[in-house]
Design a protein around this motif. Structure first.
Motif, short mmCIF file in Angstrom:
data_model
loop_
_atom_site.label_atom_id
_atom_site.label_comp_id
_atom_site.label_asym_id
_atom_site.label_seq_id
_atom_site.Cartn_x
_atom_site.Cartn_y
_atom_site.Cartn_z
N PHE A 195 0.87 -1.18 0.00
CA PHE A 195 0.00 0.00 0.00
C PHE A 195 0.91 1.23 0.00
N PRO A 196 0.93 1.97 -1.09
CA PRO A 196 1.88 3.09 -1.21
C PRO A 196 1.51 4.27 -0.32
N LYS A 197 2.52 4.88 0.24
CA LYS A 197 2.31 6.10 1.02
C LYS A 197 2.36 7.31 0.11
N GLN A 198 1.89 8.43 0.62
CA GLN A 198 1.72 9.63 -0.17
C GLN A 198 2.99 10.06 -0.89
N ARG A 199 4.10 10.06 -0.20
CA ARG A 199 5.34 10.56 -0.80
C ARG A 199 5.77 9.70 -2.00
N GLU A 200 5.59 8.38 -1.87
CA GLU A 200 5.99 7.50 -2.96
C GLU A 200 5.07 7.66 -4.16
N LEU A 201 3.78 7.86 -3.90
CA LEU A 201 2.84 8.09 -4.99
C LEU A 201 3.14 9.41 -5.69
N LEU A 202 3.42 10.43 -4.91
CA LEU A 202 3.72 11.73 -5.50
C LEU A 202 4.99 11.65 -6.35
N GLN A 203 5.98 10.90 -5.88
CA GLN A 203 7.20 10.74 -6.66
C GLN A 203 6.93 9.98 -7.96
N TYR A 204 6.06 8.98 -7.90
CA TYR A 204 5.67 8.24 -9.11
C TYR A 204 5.07 9.21 -10.13
N ILE A 205 4.20 10.10 -9.66
CA ILE A 205 3.57 11.07 -10.55
C ILE A 205 4.62 12.00 -11.16
N LYS A 206 5.54 12.48 -10.32
CA LYS A 206 6.60 13.37 -10.83
C LYS A 206 7.47 12.66 -11.86
N ASP A 207 7.76 11.40 -11.61
CA ASP A 207 8.57 10.63 -12.57
C ASP A 207 7.86 10.49 -13.91
N ILE A 208 6.54 10.30 -13.86
CA ILE A 208 5.75 10.20 -15.09
C ILE A 208 5.82 11.52 -15.87
N VAL A 209 5.71 12.62 -15.15
CA VAL A 209 5.77 13.94 -15.79
C VAL A 209 7.10 14.13 -16.51
N GLU A 210 8.18 13.71 -15.87
CA GLU A 210 9.49 13.87 -16.49
C GLU A 210 9.65 12.92 -17.68
N LYS A 211 9.20 11.69 -17.55
CA LYS A 211 9.37 10.72 -18.63
C LYS A 211 8.67 11.18 -19.90
N TYR A 212 7.47 11.75 -19.75
CA TYR A 212 6.70 12.16 -20.92
C TYR A 212 6.88 13.65 -21.25
N ASP A 213 7.83 14.29 -20.56
CA ASP A 213 8.17 15.68 -20.85
C ASP A 213 6.92 16.57 -20.83
N LEU A 214 6.16 16.48 -19.73
CA LEU A 214 4.90 17.20 -19.65
C LEU A 214 5.02 18.58 -19.02
N ARG A 215 6.13 18.86 -18.34
CA ARG A 215 6.24 20.16 -17.67
C ARG A 215 6.18 21.32 -18.65
N GLN A 216 6.63 21.10 -19.87
CA GLN A 216 6.59 22.18 -20.86
C GLN A 216 5.16 22.59 -21.20
N HIS A 217 4.21 21.71 -20.90
CA HIS A 217 2.80 22.00 -21.21
C HIS A 217 2.04 22.58 -20.01
N ILE A 218 2.67 22.61 -18.84
CA ILE A 218 1.95 22.96 -17.61
C ILE A 218 2.15 24.44 -17.27
N ARG A 219 1.06 25.12 -16.96
CA ARG A 219 1.11 26.48 -16.42
C ARG A 219 0.78 26.38 -14.94
N PHE A 220 1.80 26.48 -14.10
CA PHE A 220 1.60 26.38 -12.66
C PHE A 220 1.06 27.70 -12.10
N ASN A 221 0.55 27.62 -10.87
CA ASN A 221 0.00 28.80 -10.18
C ASN A 221 -1.07 29.48 -11.03
N THR A 222 -1.83 28.66 -11.72
CA THR A 222 -2.90 29.16 -12.59
C THR A 222 -4.22 28.51 -12.16
N GLU A 223 -4.97 29.22 -11.37
CA GLU A 223 -6.22 28.69 -10.83
C GLU A 223 -7.39 29.00 -11.75
#
Length: 565
Positions: free
Chosen positions: A104-132
């Protein structure tokens, strides 16, 4: 081949290969419209982004209110935060992780999994952060969505994907006097890590999925804790353990081992759905839960307070092996009395007892069925989402809403699960949304919108399936139901059923407008050139592209084992 049914990921990719999207350069300059605007960087938003990139679409933007990705796994950082679905299943089917540390994964490991996915698929270039995002309005003349963001210029897109998830708006109870409390107050989803709970007198309000995780953690350090319980949850033991080095090595080196684990977990979880429709079948599970309670709680009065009086499954069944022991600690008290009011330094219960406390922690869940009551979403012809849903929230397959062209809701109405991994549903919904976009491209259309009749028929089926189900007839009040007692959140059948319903787009259920060969094309899914059925076939929407025809029935049966992977 037809006798080797695909998983949700491979099915989507084979359809994508059939007629790939046109690669479009990013929208340029003020006022430019993206092909797709995605809201949210949790599992659903990122899955949609990955699906677009795999389809050759790079002209999209992801709007994120925070300064980092992660969705609910970024927001929830309370002590003990973890997933209650096993890690080998709670992950993308197309991105297995061989080195999970625990079942059963804990929050930090799940969040790291998500971050790793973002890097693998080069998604940060598409994200506008602090945009509500604060609203969205459909522009009829331009056939675009005008997405309103806080403190910045609107963002425009041909299609809008809402991937905010159902559990992102904390539910703050309307307790008399809460605003007058002079101590610390925070919701579990907004945990204040700067506030030291050591030695403090703490009131915990709520005993849901979050509370049963953080209560055991903070009970060790607080001076005293009073847990206010309205309804006791059904709790079964949590079979958590470290994943051994041998297992991780097998996952990396032996093809099929990790998938076998995943599929086994999927089938185990899916077996609960039989009981949801036939509550008598849950007697074995409820017997296990009662034995778990009896084994961990010796005091008969405390045991009585913790024994549910409703059918198991009516609320989400929780998993924990340390919550009950925490309630037996000498510094912890469980009360079932309601709260009469909050005073500057205390909480007064309805039985007259007054509890002096330094802090109040709200484990009171989230807005789900009422999450859109104040949302500013305006569709075609000025139709507000509140008016469209004046009789209750509903969508076709939980994704599209009549009157709102090119709008796709991920984890929308009636797509929630109480027994299995939501990522299964996310992948199916992303495939469905991609099929809609492919059909638009294949017909040269500007918009796609579900027909009112198709939406009504689907939701009539949902409510028929819900009749007699444990969520409706189980004798409890839960976030699955709206204020009228109607199931607006839970998927009322098996996940295999959902997979079958979303694996193949039915063009006749949608209206296409602005097609190149006329103002409306393919409306009945049978006309010719360019028609919905022919275009659907070219786009791989008949479920047969890249694999031969096969039949949906046999595909669905085999999918029972393949659905998780």
């Amino acid at each position: 081949m037809a006798d080797h049914p695909e998983s949700e990921a491979s099915a989507a990719s084979s359809a994508v290969r059939a007629v790939p999207h046109r690669t479009v350069s990013p929208a340029a300059g003020p006022g430019g419209a993206y092909k797709v605007v995605i809201v949210g960087t949790g599992f659903s938003g990122l899955c949609m982004a990955i699906g677009l990139k795999k389809a050759g679409v790079h002209d999209f933007v992801i709007l994120e209110k925070a300064d980092e990705v992660g969705g609910t796994w970024r927001e929830n950082t309370y002590p003990g935060c973890a997933c209650d679905i096993m890690s080998l299943l709670y992950s993308y089917s197309f991105e297995p992780k061989a080195d999970w540390s625990r079942m059963f994964p804990k929050q930090r490991e799940l969040l790291q999994y998500i971050k790793d996915i973002v890097e693998k698929y080069d998604l940060r270039q598409h994200i506008r952060f602090n945009t509500e995002v604060v609203g969205a309005e459909y522009e009829d003349e331009a056939d675009t969505w005008r997405v309103l963001v806080n403190g910045d210029e609107p963002v425009r897109g041909r299609a809008l994907v809402s991937a905010m998830g159902p559990l992102h708006q904390p539910n703050i109870p309307d307790l008399p006097g809460l605003a007058s409390f002079e101590g610390k107050v925070f919701h579990s989803a907004e945990w204040d890590h700067d506030y030291d709970l050591t030695g403090k007198r703490v009131a915990v309000i709520g005993t849901g999925a979050s509370a049963i995780q953080f209560v055991p953690q903070i009970a060790k350090k607080v001076g005293s804790m009073t847990v206010f319980q309205r309804t006791p949850p059904w709790i079964i033991p949590k079979p958590d353990r470290a994943i051994s080095g041998v297992e991780r090595a097998l996952f990396r080196r032996v093809p099929g081992v990790q998938r076998a684990y995943r599929n086994g977990i999927y089938l185990l979880q899916e077996s609960f759905v039989l009981g949801f429709k036939n509550p008598r079948l849950l007697k074995i599970a409820s017997t296990l839960a009662k034995a778990h309670l009896n084994r961990q709680v010796a005091d008969p009065e405390l045991r009585r307070k913790l024994t549910p009086d409703y059918t198991m499954g009516c609320k989400r069944t929780l998993v924990s092996s340390d919550y009950y022991p925490a309630l037996t600690r000498p510094n912890v008290e469980l009360t079932t009395a309601g709260i009469e009011r909050v005073r500057p330094g205390s909480v007064v219960a309805e039985d007259g007892r007054e509890y002096e406390v330094d802090a109040i922690i709200l484990g009171t869940g989230f807005h789900v069925t009422d999450a859109f009551e104040h949302a500013h979403i305006v569709g075609r012809g000025g139709l507000k989402i509140q008016d469209a849903w004046q009789d209750g929230i509903e969508a076709h397959l939980g994704v599209t809403v009549a009157g709102f062209p090119n709008l796709f809701l991920l984890l929308g109405p009636n797509s929630g699960l109480g027994h299995n991994s939501m990522i299964f549903i996310i992948e199916a919904q992303v495939r469905h949304a991609l099929q809609c976009l492919r059909l638009m491209d294949a017909t040269g259309s500007r918009t796609i919108a579900v027909r009112r009749g198709a939406q009504d028929r689907f939701n009539a089926w949902v409510q028929r399936k819900s009749e007699g189900a444990v969520w409706v007839a189980g004798g409890c009040t839960s976030w699955y139901l709206d204020r009228d007692g109607v199931n607006r959140a839970a998927w009322p059948a098996s996940t295999a059923n959902y997979w079958l319903r979303t694996r193949r787009l039915d063009p006749a259920s949608f209206v296409l407008t602005g097609a190149a060969a006329g103002s409306r094309a393919g409306l009945d899914g049978t006309t010719a050139g360019p028609d919905g059925a022919a275009a659907a076939s070219r786009a791989g929407l008949d479920g047969a592209a890249g694999r031969g025809r096969g039949d949906a029935g046999s595909g669905g049966r085999a999918q029972g084992a393949e659905a998780a992977g």
